[in-house]
Design a protein around this motif. Sequence first.
Motif, PDB file in Angstrom:
ATOM      1  N   MET A 237       1.266  -1.149   0.030  1.00  0.00           N
ATOM      2  CA  MET A 237       0.020  -0.373   0.330  1.00  0.00           C
ATOM      3  C   MET A 237       0.985   1.347  -0.241  1.00  0.00           C
ATOM      4  O   MET A 237       1.549   1.530   0.732  1.00  0.00           O
ATOM      5  N   SER A 238       0.379   2.312  -0.685  1.00  0.00           N
ATOM      6  CA  SER A 238       1.322   3.670  -0.841  1.00  0.00           C
ATOM      7  C   SER A 238       1.281   4.086   0.387  1.00  0.00           C
ATOM      8  O   SER A 238       0.027   3.715   0.672  1.00  0.00           O
TER       9      SER A 238
ATOM     10  N   LYS B  13      -1.778   6.557   0.141  1.00  0.00           N
ATOM     11  CA  LYS B  13      -2.979   6.423  -0.486  1.00  0.00           C
ATOM     12  C   LYS B  13      -3.978   6.890   1.072  1.00  0.00           C
ATOM     13  O   LYS B  13      -5.034   7.230   0.801  1.00  0.00           O
TER      14      LYS B  13
ATOM     15  N   THR C 120      -6.931   8.400  -1.005  1.00  0.00           N
ATOM     16  CA  THR C 120      -8.470   7.723  -1.407  1.00  0.00           C
ATOM     17  C   THR C 120      -9.414   9.021  -1.258  1.00  0.00           C
ATOM     18  O   THR C 120      -9.501   9.673  -0.293  1.00  0.00           O
TER      19      THR C 120
ATOM     20  N   SER D  32      -6.422   7.929  -6.675  1.00  0.00           N
ATOM     21  CA  SER D  32      -5.263   7.018  -7.185  1.00  0.00           C
ATOM     22  C   SER D  32      -3.921   7.751  -6.664  1.00  0.00           C
ATOM     23  O   SER D  32      -3.325   7.132  -6.982  1.00  0.00           O
TER      24      SER D  32
ATOM     25  N   ARG E 275      -9.129  -0.933  -5.886  1.00  0.00           N
ATOM     26  CA  ARG E 275      -8.410   0.199  -6.517  1.00  0.00           C
ATOM     27  C   ARG E 275      -9.987   1.126  -7.138  1.00  0.00           C
ATOM     28  O   ARG E 275      -9.875   0.477  -7.676  1.00  0.00           O
TER      29      ARG E 275
END
Length: 238
Positions: A156-157, A160, A164, A167, A232
């Motif tokens: 997971m970045s 994120k 969110t 993206s 995603r």
Amino acid sequence: MVNNSNRSMTAAPSLDRESRDSLAATIRRFLDGEISAFAFDDALQPCHRSPDPTVRYVANAAWYHYDDCKDHMAALSKPEWDYFQRLLLLLQSDNQVETTTVRHWSWTQLAAIAALLGFAWCIYLYGWGRHLLAFSIPFGLASIAISFFRHRRIAMSPYKPLLTPFSNFQELSHAYRTTAGFAKTRCPAAVERRRIRSRVAEFGARLQLYAVWLMFSPLPLLVQSLPIAETRTRVRSA
């Protein structure tokens, strides 16, 4: 390790401005303390049938941030509050959210299958009976360990939680630039301090969850033997 992906895309075919504005107003009323969780849940129900997939997405996303079994006022951490601000930005814009489901295979599925086979071997050796509840405990511990390592290993970045449903920063920046009149609000201290349940109640609920997990471990192991489904999102500009 096996790592295959199976992707399916759902495009956003229509924009329902009336539904977006209505849902945004409902979210703001909840965040401002004008309505409680039960009223918020009731107001979200029509949104699940909206022709606009972005409205449906936001309504589903909001469901994870309140309790529909106990009435309460908004109780959100600062990251959750900021997430709601991005959802409001998405609703106020003319952009559409798109979801992609990616399925992963890894060694954790093999571990779950091995544990299931081990439990089946116990049934073969000792037959059916209450003694299987005792046998299920070590397999339940294995299932909990699989869940822990799976959660730790999912890539997971680090950005994120800040982006969110967008993206990347380009999508978020574009939404801010092209959405007139949107203003992000700060999380009130009272909302951040508020709790739905006491820490003791939350601890007791967690103990109950793990007790059921240990007693019925073949069921979570069966689910864990399936590929991991990760959803995603990206935001497509109008």
